[in-house]
Design an enzyme around this catalytic site. Structure first.
Site, PDB file in Angstrom:
ATOM      1  N   ARG A 270       0.838  -1.210   0.000  1.00 33.20           N
ATOM      2  CA  ARG A 270       0.000   0.000   0.000  1.00 33.20           C
ATOM      3  C   ARG A 270       0.873   1.261   0.000  1.00 33.20           C
ATOM      4  O   ARG A 270       0.566   2.249   0.665  1.00 33.20           O
ATOM      5  CB  ARG A 270      -0.964   0.036   1.189  1.00 33.20           C
ATOM      6  CG  ARG A 270      -1.932  -1.103   1.247  1.00 33.20           C
ATOM      7  CD  ARG A 270      -2.907  -1.118   0.052  1.00 33.20           C
ATOM      8  NE  ARG A 270      -3.732  -2.306   0.122  1.00 33.20           N
ATOM      9  CZ  ARG A 270      -3.381  -3.488  -0.375  1.00 33.20           C
ATOM     10  NH1 ARG A 270      -2.236  -3.620  -1.045  1.00 33.20           N
ATOM     11  NH2 ARG A 270      -4.154  -4.525  -0.274  1.00 33.20           N
TER      12      ARG A 270
ATOM     13  N   SER B 293     -10.647  -0.380   3.642  1.00 31.84           N
ATOM     14  CA  SER B 293      -9.801  -0.590   4.838  1.00 31.84           C
ATOM     15  C   SER B 293      -9.259   0.753   5.305  1.00 31.84           C
ATOM     16  O   SER B 293      -8.614   1.463   4.534  1.00 31.84           O
ATOM     17  CB  SER B 293      -8.623  -1.499   4.503  1.00 31.84           C
ATOM     18  OG  SER B 293      -9.101  -2.714   3.997  1.00 31.84           O
TER      19      SER B 293
ATOM     20  N   GLU C 117      -4.434   3.861   6.376  1.00 32.95           N
ATOM     21  CA  GLU C 117      -4.191   3.672   4.936  1.00 32.95           C
ATOM     22  C   GLU C 117      -4.799   4.841   4.153  1.00 32.95           C
ATOM     23  O   GLU C 117      -4.298   5.260   3.125  1.00 32.95           O
ATOM     24  CB  GLU C 117      -4.830   2.341   4.497  1.00 32.95           C
ATOM     25  CG  GLU C 117      -4.642   2.022   3.047  1.00 32.95           C
ATOM     26  CD  GLU C 117      -5.334   0.719   2.639  1.00 32.95           C
ATOM     27  OE1 GLU C 117      -5.153  -0.309   3.309  1.00 32.95           O
ATOM     28  OE2 GLU C 117      -6.058   0.763   1.629  1.00 32.95           O
TER      29      GLU C 117
HETATM   30  C1  LIG Z   1     -15.418  -0.156  -0.480  1.00 35.85           C
HETATM   31  C2  LIG Z   1     -13.957   0.088  -0.751  1.00 35.85           C
HETATM   32  C3  LIG Z   1     -13.107  -0.992  -0.940  1.00 35.85           C
HETATM   33  C4  LIG Z   1     -11.743  -0.789  -1.189  1.00 35.85           C
HETATM   34  N1  LIG Z   1     -10.944  -1.883  -1.392  1.00 35.85           N
HETATM   35  C5  LIG Z   1      -9.633  -1.716  -1.658  1.00 35.85           C
HETATM   36  C6  LIG Z   1      -8.794  -2.864  -1.900  1.00 35.85           C
HETATM   37  O1  LIG Z   1      -9.243  -4.013  -1.888  1.00 35.85           O
HETATM   38  N2  LIG Z   1      -7.484  -2.635  -2.150  1.00 35.85           N
HETATM   39  C7  LIG Z   1      -6.936  -1.384  -2.185  1.00 35.85           C
HETATM   40  O2  LIG Z   1      -5.736  -1.259  -2.426  1.00 35.85           O
HETATM   41  N3  LIG Z   1      -7.714  -0.286  -1.980  1.00 35.85           N
HETATM   42  C8  LIG Z   1      -9.038  -0.420  -1.721  1.00 35.85           C
HETATM   43  N4  LIG Z   1      -9.824   0.686  -1.484  1.00 35.85           N
HETATM   44  C9  LIG Z   1      -9.209   2.025  -1.502  1.00 35.85           C
HETATM   45  C10 LIG Z   1      -9.333   2.765  -2.873  1.00 35.85           C
HETATM   46  O3  LIG Z   1     -10.291   2.142  -3.679  1.00 35.85           O
HETATM   47  C11 LIG Z   1      -8.007   2.792  -3.617  1.00 35.85           C
HETATM   48  O4  LIG Z   1      -7.007   3.362  -2.820  1.00 35.85           O
HETATM   49  C12 LIG Z   1      -8.118   3.569  -4.935  1.00 35.85           C
HETATM   50  O5  LIG Z   1      -6.932   3.415  -5.685  1.00 35.85           O
HETATM   51  C13 LIG Z   1      -8.368   5.051  -4.704  1.00 35.85           C
HETATM   52  O6  LIG Z   1      -8.632   5.633  -5.958  1.00 35.85           O
HETATM   53  P1  LIG Z   1      -9.358   7.022  -6.096  1.00 35.85           P
HETATM   54  O7  LIG Z   1      -9.273   7.406  -7.536  1.00 35.85           O
HETATM   55  O8  LIG Z   1     -10.718   6.966  -5.498  1.00 35.85           O
HETATM   56  O9  LIG Z   1      -8.389   7.931  -5.197  1.00 35.85           O
HETATM   57  P2  LIG Z   1      -8.721   9.298  -4.455  1.00 35.85           P
HETATM   58  O10 LIG Z   1      -9.390   8.980  -3.163  1.00 35.85           O
HETATM   59  O11 LIG Z   1      -9.389  10.255  -5.364  1.00 35.85           O
HETATM   60  O12 LIG Z   1      -7.247   9.817  -4.135  1.00 35.85           O
HETATM   61  C14 LIG Z   1      -6.402   9.131  -3.235  1.00 35.85           C
HETATM   62  C15 LIG Z   1      -5.092   9.923  -3.109  1.00 35.85           C
HETATM   63  O13 LIG Z   1      -4.428   9.969  -4.355  1.00 35.85           O
HETATM   64  C16 LIG Z   1      -4.236  11.310  -4.802  1.00 35.85           C
HETATM   65  N5  LIG Z   1      -4.476  11.252  -6.265  1.00 35.85           N
HETATM   66  C17 LIG Z   1      -5.635  10.932  -6.888  1.00 35.85           C
HETATM   67  N6  LIG Z   1      -5.444  10.863  -8.219  1.00 35.85           N
HETATM   68  C18 LIG Z   1      -4.138  11.154  -8.441  1.00 35.85           C
HETATM   69  C19 LIG Z   1      -3.325  11.237  -9.612  1.00 35.85           C
HETATM   70  N7  LIG Z   1      -3.809  10.984 -10.831  1.00 35.85           N
HETATM   71  N8  LIG Z   1      -2.032  11.572  -9.458  1.00 35.85           N
HETATM   72  C20 LIG Z   1      -1.508  11.812  -8.233  1.00 35.85           C
HETATM   73  N9  LIG Z   1      -2.208  11.742  -7.095  1.00 35.85           N
HETATM   74  C21 LIG Z   1      -3.509  11.403  -7.190  1.00 35.85           C
HETATM   75  C22 LIG Z   1      -5.253  12.124  -4.044  1.00 35.85           C
HETATM   76  O14 LIG Z   1      -4.828  13.464  -3.883  1.00 35.85           O
HETATM   77  C23 LIG Z   1      -5.323  11.376  -2.720  1.00 35.85           C
HETATM   78  O15 LIG Z   1      -4.255  11.757  -1.875  1.00 35.85           O
HETATM   79  C24 LIG Z   1     -11.211   0.523  -1.245  1.00 35.85           C
HETATM   80  C25 LIG Z   1     -12.070   1.627  -1.068  1.00 35.85           C
HETATM   81  C26 LIG Z   1     -13.435   1.412  -0.835  1.00 35.85           C
HETATM   82  C27 LIG Z   1     -14.340   2.601  -0.667  1.00 35.85           C
END
Ligand SMILES: Cc1cc2nc3c(=O)[nH]c(=O)nc-3n(C[C@H](O)[C@H](O)[C@H](O)COP(=O)(O)OP(=O)(O)OC[C@H]3O[C@@H](n4cnc5c(N)ncnc54)[C@H](O)[C@@H]3O)c2cc1C
Length: 339
Positions: free
Chosen positions: A164, A239, A335
Site C-alpha cells: 500500500r 480498509s 491507509e
Molecule cells: C469499499 C472500498 C473498498 C476498497 N478496497 C480496496 C482494496 O481491496 N485494495 C486497495 O488497495 N484499496 C481499496 N480501497 C481504496 C481505494 O479504492 C483505492 O485506494 C483507490 O486506488 C483510490 O482511488 P481514487 O481514484 O478513489 O483515489 P482518491 O481517493 O481520489 O485519491 C487518493 C489519493 O491519491 C491522490 N491522487 C488521486 N489521483 C491522483 C493522480 N492521478 N495523481 C496523483 N495523485 C492522485 C489524491 O490526492 C489522494 O491523496 C477501497 C475503497 C473502498 C471505498
C-alpha cells in the site's frame, strides 16, 4: 474549463463527508491541466488532485483548488502471442478498466475487480486484493512534474512499490500527477490465482472447477459484494488501516499472551491482520455518534448515519489506534489519505 467556487465535495468522496473546496474544476486533458497550473491566480492556492475520492478523508473544508482528473482513453499494443501492453488514462474508472481487459481476454488484473477509484490513482498505494497487487503487472506511468510542468515517465523501479505504498505516497507526495498507467497483461496461459481468501470456495459455489480469468473476477466480485459495504449505500473508504508488520521479537512477546493471533511471514517481519486486532479490542460493529466500525469487517470505518464529519471519523480512528496500542503494543497506521 469551468472553475466553480465554494463547491461541495460531498459527492466527490466515498465517505460522503460534507466539506467544500474553495475552487473546484474537472480536468479532461493534459493541455487543460497545464493551462490551469500556469494560471498565476491558481498558483496562490494549495492544490489537491482527486480521482474517485475513495481513499480520502476530508477533516475540514479545503481552502484551495481541487482538480478532479477526468482524462479518458484506453489503448493497446500487442507485444507477441502471449503478452499485450494496455495503457489507460488516469480518469478511467478502475473496475471498468479491469472489465475492459477481461472482455479482451487479457489476464492479470482479475483479482483486483471491483476496487473503487480510478486507474490514475492505482499506483499511489499499489492497490491490492486477493493475492495480487498492481505492481505484478505494472510497467510504467506517465506523470506531470508539478514543479517543472514537464511530463516524465516512471518505470517500475522508480515507483518503488511496497505494501500500500509507492514513491507517490512518500517522497514524491504532492510533486507529481499521474496521467496514465501501462500494464503488461497475458493473452493466453493466464496465471490463475485462487489460493487467497475465499476465492476457491466461491468458485465451488459457482460450480466452477477450472476457472477462467472472467470466472475468477466473478468470484472476487461476489465475495467483495458480500463482505464490504457499498459506499453508495453507506459512506466508507474501504480498509481504514494497513495490516501492521512487526519485528519477530515483538511478535513472539505478543503471541505469548494471544497464542491464537493470526499472522503471516513478511520478510524479517511478521504481518498481523489489523481487522483481528481491532476486533479483539471490541470495536467490531461499535458505533459512537455518527461513526461505526463495520459489523462484518472491523477494518472498515463507516459513516453510519450519513451525517458524520471528517473530524468525527478521524477521532474514531484515533480511538481505535489508541486501544490497539494499549492492548497489544502495536501501532496501527492509517491507509486512507487524511486531508
Ligand atoms: C469499499 C472500498 C473498498 C476498497 N478496497 C480496496 C482494496 O481491496 N485494495 C486497495 O488497495 N484499496 C481499496 N480501497 C481504496 C481505494 O479504492 C483505492 O485506494 C483507490 O486506488 C483510490 O482511488 P481514487 O481514484 O478513489 O483515489 P482518491 O481517493 O481520489 O485519491 C487518493 C489519493 O491519491 C491522490 N491522487 C488521486 N489521483 C491522483 C493522480 N492521478 N495523481 C496523483 N495523485 C492522485 C489524491 O490526492 C489522494 O491523496 C477501497 C475503497 C473502498 C471505498
Amino acid at each position: 474549463m469551468n472553475i466553480q467556487e465554494n463547491y461541495s465535495l460531498k459527492k466527490q468522496n466515498t465517505f460522503g463527508v460534507d466539506v467544500s473546496a474553495k475552487y473546484f474544476a474537472e480536468v479532461t486533458s493534459l493541455d487543460e491541466l497545464t493551462q490551469i497550473l500556469r494560471n498565476t491566480s491558481v498558483q496562490k492556492f494549495k492544490l489537491l488532485f482527486l480521482g474517485g475520492g475513495s481513499n480520502v478523508l476530508f477533516t475540514q473544508d479545503f481552502e484551495g483548488v481541487v482538480l478532479q482528473l477526468n482524462l479518458k482513453g484506453i489503448s493497446e499494443k500487442i507485444l507477441n502471442e502471449d503478452e499485450v501492453l494496455v495503457t489507460s488514462k488516469a480518469g478511467e474508472n478502475w473496475h471498468e478498466f479491469v472489465q475492459f481487459c477481461l472482455g479482451q481476454n487479457y489476464g492479470g488484473l482479475e483479482n483486483l475487480s471491483l476496487i473503487p477509484g480510478n486507474v490514475g490513482t492505482s499506483p499511489m498505494q499499489n492497490i491490492g486484493a486477493y493475492g495480487t497487487e498492481i505492481k505484478d503487472t505494472f510497467v510504467s506511468c506517465k506523470v506531470l512534474n508539478l514543479e517543472t510542468l514537464v511530463v516524465e515517465e516512471f518505470n517500475h523501479e522508480k515507483c518503488d512499490f511496497g505494501y500500500r505504498e509507492s514513491i507517490f505516497k512518500r517522497e514524491g507526495k504532492g510533486k507529481y500527477v499521474i496521467l496514465e498507467v501501462t500494464f503488461k497483461l497475458t493473452r493466453k496461459d493466464h496465471l490463475i490465482k485462487t489460493e487467497y481468501g475465499a476465492i476457491q470456495s466461491e468458485l465451488k459455489n459457482l460450480g466452477v472447477e477450472n476457472p477462467t480469468i472472467q470466472e475468477v473476477s466473478k468470484a472476487v466480485i461476489n465475495i467483495r459484494q458480500s463482505k464490504l459495504p457499498d459506499p453508495k449505500v453507506i459512506g466508507n473508504a474501504g480498509s481504514f488501516f494497513k495490516n501492521p508488520s512487526i519485528p519477530m521479537e515483538q511478535f513472539l512477546e505478543v503471541q505469548k499472551r494471544y497464542p491464537e493471533m493470526p499472522h503471516y511471514p513478511n520478510g524479517n517481519l511478521v504481518k498481523v491482520p489489523a481487522g483481528w486486532l481491532i476486533e479483539q479490542c471490541g470495536w467490531k460493529g461499535k458505533q459512537i455518534g455518527n461513526v461505526a466500525s463495520h459489523e462484518l469487517q472491523s477494518l472498515v470505518i463507516v459513516n453510519k448515519t450519513g451525517l458524520a464529519s471528517g473530524k468525527e471519523v478521524f477521532d474514531f480512528s484515533t480511538m481505535i489506534i489508541e486501544s490497539v496500542k494499549e492492548k497489544f503494543g502495536i501501532e496501527l497506521e492509517r491507509e486512507v489519505n487524511i486531508i
